[in-house]
Design a protein around this motif. Structure first.
Motif, PDB file in Angstrom:
ATOM      1  N   GLY A 305       0.820  -1.204   0.000  1.00 19.37           N
ATOM      2  CA  GLY A 305       0.000   0.000   0.000  1.00 19.37           C
ATOM      3  C   GLY A 305       0.855   1.256   0.000  1.00 19.37           C
ATOM      4  N   LEU A 306       0.390   2.275  -0.707  1.00 24.03           N
ATOM      5  CA  LEU A 306       1.160   3.505  -0.863  1.00 24.03           C
ATOM      6  C   LEU A 306       0.930   4.450   0.314  1.00 24.03           C
ATOM      7  CD1 LEU A 306       2.900   5.487  -2.551  1.00 24.03           C
ATOM      8  CD2 LEU A 306       0.783   6.191  -3.701  1.00 24.03           C
ATOM      9  N   THR A 307       2.005   4.813   0.992  1.00 17.34           N
ATOM     10  CA  THR A 307       1.931   5.858   2.014  1.00 17.34           C
ATOM     11  C   THR A 307       1.622   7.180   1.333  1.00 17.34           C
ATOM     12  OG1 THR A 307       3.460   4.744   3.506  1.00 17.34           O
ATOM     13  CG2 THR A 307       3.259   7.132   3.741  1.00 17.34           C
ATOM     14  N   SER A 308       0.652   7.914   1.862  1.00 21.18           N
ATOM     15  CA  SER A 308       0.204   9.126   1.177  1.00 21.18           C
ATOM     16  C   SER A 308      -0.291  10.159   2.174  1.00 21.18           C
ATOM     17  CB  SER A 308      -0.905   8.774   0.171  1.00 21.18           C
ATOM     18  OG  SER A 308      -1.250   9.880  -0.632  1.00 21.18           O
ATOM     19  N   VAL A 309      -0.682  11.306   1.642  1.00 25.43           N
ATOM     20  CA  VAL A 309      -1.299  12.377   2.432  1.00 25.43           C
ATOM     21  C   VAL A 309      -2.745  12.496   1.960  1.00 25.43           C
ATOM     22  CG1 VAL A 309      -1.299  14.829   2.992  1.00 25.43           C
ATOM     23  CG2 VAL A 309       0.869  13.603   2.719  1.00 25.43           C
ATOM     24  N   ARG A 310      -3.659  12.299   2.877  1.00 24.32           N
ATOM     25  CA  ARG A 310      -5.073  12.328   2.502  1.00 24.32           C
ATOM     26  C   ARG A 310      -5.598  13.755   2.488  1.00 24.32           C
ATOM     27  NH1 ARG A 310      -8.607   8.279   5.727  1.00 24.32           N
ATOM     28  NH2 ARG A 310      -7.557   6.895   4.214  1.00 24.32           N
ATOM     29  N   GLN A 311      -6.193  14.119   1.376  1.00 16.03           N
ATOM     30  CA  GLN A 311      -6.995  15.332   1.291  1.00 16.03           C
ATOM     31  C   GLN A 311      -8.267  14.944   0.551  1.00 16.03           C
ATOM     32  OE1 GLN A 311      -5.574  18.532  -1.116  1.00 16.03           O
ATOM     33  NE2 GLN A 311      -4.821  17.236  -2.759  1.00 16.03           N
ATOM     34  N   SER A 312      -9.377  15.523   0.930  1.00 18.11           N
ATOM     35  CA  SER A 312     -10.654  15.135   0.336  1.00 18.11           C
ATOM     36  C   SER A 312     -10.981  16.019  -0.850  1.00 18.11           C
ATOM     37  CB  SER A 312     -11.777  15.226   1.378  1.00 18.11           C
ATOM     38  OG  SER A 312     -13.025  14.982   0.761  1.00 18.11           O
ATOM     39  N   GLY A 313     -10.787  15.483  -2.053  1.00 13.47           N
ATOM     40  CA  GLY A 313     -11.174  16.218  -3.244  1.00 13.47           C
ATOM     41  C   GLY A 313     -12.664  16.501  -3.264  1.00 13.47           C
ATOM     42  N   HIS A 314     -13.438  15.542  -2.772  1.00  8.38           N
ATOM     43  CA  HIS A 314     -14.893  15.717  -2.727  1.00  8.38           C
ATOM     44  C   HIS A 314     -15.260  16.897  -1.836  1.00  8.38           C
ATOM     45  CE1 HIS A 314     -19.098  14.865  -1.686  1.00  8.38           C
ATOM     46  NE2 HIS A 314     -19.160  14.195  -2.829  1.00  8.38           N
ATOM     47  N   THR A 341     -12.518  26.923   3.994  1.00  7.52           N
ATOM     48  CA  THR A 341     -11.712  27.224   2.809  1.00  7.52           C
ATOM     49  C   THR A 341     -10.290  26.685   2.901  1.00  7.52           C
ATOM     50  OG1 THR A 341     -11.153  29.387   3.744  1.00  7.52           O
ATOM     51  CG2 THR A 341     -13.053  29.286   2.256  1.00  7.52           C
ATOM     52  N   ASN A 342      -9.867  26.232   4.087  1.00  7.87           N
ATOM     53  CA  ASN A 342      -8.555  25.608   4.233  1.00  7.87           C
ATOM     54  C   ASN A 342      -8.759  24.215   4.824  1.00  7.87           C
ATOM     55  OD1 ASN A 342      -5.807  25.168   4.283  1.00  7.87           O
ATOM     56  ND2 ASN A 342      -5.458  26.328   6.159  1.00  7.87           N
ATOM     57  N   GLN A 343      -8.879  23.228   3.944  1.00  7.49           N
ATOM     58  CA  GLN A 343      -9.221  21.877   4.359  1.00  7.49           C
ATOM     59  C   GLN A 343      -7.995  21.172   4.966  1.00  7.49           C
ATOM     60  OE1 GLN A 343     -12.240  20.210   3.976  1.00  7.49           O
ATOM     61  NE2 GLN A 343     -13.291  22.002   3.140  1.00  7.49           N
ATOM     62  N   PRO A 344      -8.214  20.280   5.937  1.00 10.33           N
ATOM     63  CA  PRO A 344      -7.087  19.591   6.581  1.00 10.33           C
ATOM     64  C   PRO A 344      -6.498  18.490   5.705  1.00 10.33           C
ATOM     65  CG  PRO A 344      -9.159  18.760   7.442  1.00 10.33           C
ATOM     66  CD  PRO A 344      -9.514  19.905   6.533  1.00 10.33           C
ATOM     67  N   THR A 345      -5.274  18.121   6.019  1.00  4.47           N
ATOM     68  CA  THR A 345      -4.623  16.966   5.392  1.00  4.47           C
ATOM     69  C   THR A 345      -4.189  16.006   6.497  1.00  4.47           C
ATOM     70  OG1 THR A 345      -2.500  18.159   5.405  1.00  4.47           O
ATOM     71  CG2 THR A 345      -3.798  18.221   3.370  1.00  4.47           C
ATOM     72  N   THR A 346      -4.085  14.720   6.154  1.00  9.50           N
ATOM     73  CA  THR A 346      -3.760  13.698   7.144  1.00  9.50           C
ATOM     74  C   THR A 346      -2.747  12.713   6.561  1.00  9.50           C
ATOM     75  OG1 THR A 346      -6.026  13.836   8.004  1.00  9.50           O
ATOM     76  CG2 THR A 346      -4.702  11.936   8.691  1.00  9.50           C
ATOM     77  N   LEU A 347      -1.695  12.432   7.290  1.00  7.24           N
ATOM     78  CA  LEU A 347      -0.714  11.431   6.873  1.00  7.24           C
ATOM     79  C   LEU A 347      -1.328  10.041   7.004  1.00  7.24           C
ATOM     80  CD1 LEU A 347       2.185  10.495   6.154  1.00  7.24           C
ATOM     81  CD2 LEU A 347       2.692  10.565   8.618  1.00  7.24           C
ATOM     82  N   ILE A 348      -1.216   9.233   5.945  1.00  2.00           N
ATOM     83  CA  ILE A 348      -1.720   7.856   5.938  1.00  2.00           C
ATOM     84  C   ILE A 348      -0.539   6.911   5.693  1.00  2.00           C
ATOM     85  CG2 ILE A 348      -3.383   6.239   4.959  1.00  2.00           C
ATOM     86  CD1 ILE A 348      -4.698   8.626   6.285  1.00  2.00           C
ATOM     87  N   PRO A 349       0.089   6.389   6.758  1.00  3.07           N
ATOM     88  CA  PRO A 349       1.226   5.470   6.570  1.00  3.07           C
ATOM     89  C   PRO A 349       0.765   4.106   6.070  1.00  3.07           C
ATOM     90  CG  PRO A 349       1.177   6.446   8.785  1.00  3.07           C
ATOM     91  CD  PRO A 349      -0.169   6.668   8.169  1.00  3.07           C
TER      92      PRO A 349
END
Length: 360
Positions: A305-314, A341-349
């Motif tokens: 699985g790819l480690t990524s940074v989650r942001q919700s495009g929706h 207007t400034n949505q959060p991001t979350t690290l997904i290891p």
């Protein structure tokens, strides 16, 4: 002869085009004034339940369709908006479009979607189309970072909201994610695992998102005592193929010089980098760790699985649409939910990051 005679009336009927019913026709059938029909159509003014029923029945019987453009000019409410996006092949862009569509549909707004393949001339053309077709506003997801003449005119008229992008020097309403913080977090995760030979696959350098993510990487590197200017950087176009090309250029060096981790500015390029590693016979994460950004659905389906940074495009798309509609009709008051207007991001290891096999 009989069969021929039966066919003639049908041909006559299908060749005639019935005139489009007008609001006066509805008023005549319902036995009310034209203003009463207008009250019912626009949901304004006082109309008794019995009269409203007669009018709506006449509308259905005549198949009357209100002139939405004329109604919009009179009431000041939006009826149609445009969305300009690079493409829908990228799941992140598709998620943004889905969020815009959800919010537009909830407000009974027609959404016109235009894709540009990140080409400035198409961005300019579709901005012109939005203006010429008199759409009420535009949500713009840039793929080129260029400011065209038609887009500038719409911005000056206050009809544009940007998604996950900003145009330096211009005060344009925008809904963004905290790209810099997310990039800093994912780079910090890689550094915490012990990596010191890092390669970066950045996004298009003219895009604000790419610049923000690169700044986040550099801050994390500097915080770990690594000179960011000494880290190799290649730029892609957010597409999978460019990730493969950049990864090969970064990894096709002697093993002692090869990066043990690749920071990729989006998931599509990270997936391209993972495919390149497999073609080169490199293990993930045994030989090379890989991270992305966006956390598209495909990220968790990769092996590993790819480690990524989650942001919700929706969420970004939905917020951008709601912000645009509030600007078009600030006195509506129906949508009282806060627009973030400034949505959060979350690290997904996930499994694509591990400790380096060889220390520098």
């Amino acid at each position: 002869m009989r069969q021929k005679a039966e066919l003639q009336p049908a041909a006559l009927v299908t060749s005639e085009v019935a005139p489009r019913p007008t609001i006066r026709d509805v008023a005549r059938v319902a036995g009310v004034a034209v203003s009463t029909v207008s009250y019912v159509v626009n949901d304004s003014g006082h109309v008794s339940p019995e009269t409203r029923l007669r009018v709506t029945s006449a509308i259905r019987a005549l198949r009357y369709e209100p002139n939405t453009m004329a109604r919009n000019l009179k009431t000041g409410k939006a009826s149609s908006i445009g969305l300009i996006a690079p493409d829908l092949a990228n799941p992140y862009f598709a998620a943004v479009a889905a969020g815009v569509q959800e919010a537009a549909q909830a407000s009974d707004i027609l959404l016109v979607l235009c894709t540009t393949q990140s080409q400035p001339h198409w961005e300019d053309y579709y901005s012109h189309v939005v203006r010429a077709r008199r759409l009420d506003g535009l949500i713009f997801l840039s793929g080129s970072g260029m400011l065209t003449a038609s887009l500038l005119e719409l911005i000056q008229r206050g009809l544009v909201v940007l998604v996950d992008e900003k145009l330096p020097g211009l005060d344009v309403p925008a809904v963004t994610s905290n790209n810099r913080r997310g990039a800093r977090a994912v780079a910090g995760h890689v550094l915490d695992m012990g990596h010191r030979r890092i390669g970066i696959i950045g996004g298009p350098p003219q895009l604000w998102t790419a610049e923000q993510r690169l700044s986040g990487y550099r801050e994390a590197l500097a915080g770990a005592g690594i000179d960011p200017d000494g880290v190799p950087i290649l730029h892609g176009d957010y597409q999978q193929a460019s990730g493969m090309v950049a990864a090969r250029a970064l990894l096709d060096v002697p093993a002692a010089e090869r990066p043990t981790a690749l920071l990729c500015a989006n998931d599509m390029m990270a997936i391209g980098a993972m495919l390149c590693c497999r073609e080169m016979g490199l293990r993930i994460p045994g030989d090379v760790s890989v991270v992305g950004f966006d956390d598209i659905p495909m990220a968790e389906l990769m092996e590993p699985g790819l480690t990524s940074v989650r942001q919700s495009g929706h969420a970004l798309g939905r917020a951008a649409c709601r912000l645009l509609l509030r600007r078009i009709n600030p006195h509506d008051g129906k949508d009282e939910e806060e627009v973030i207007t400034n949505q959060p991001t979350t690290l997904i290891p996930r499994g694509s990051v591990g400790a380096p096999a060889r220390q520098p």
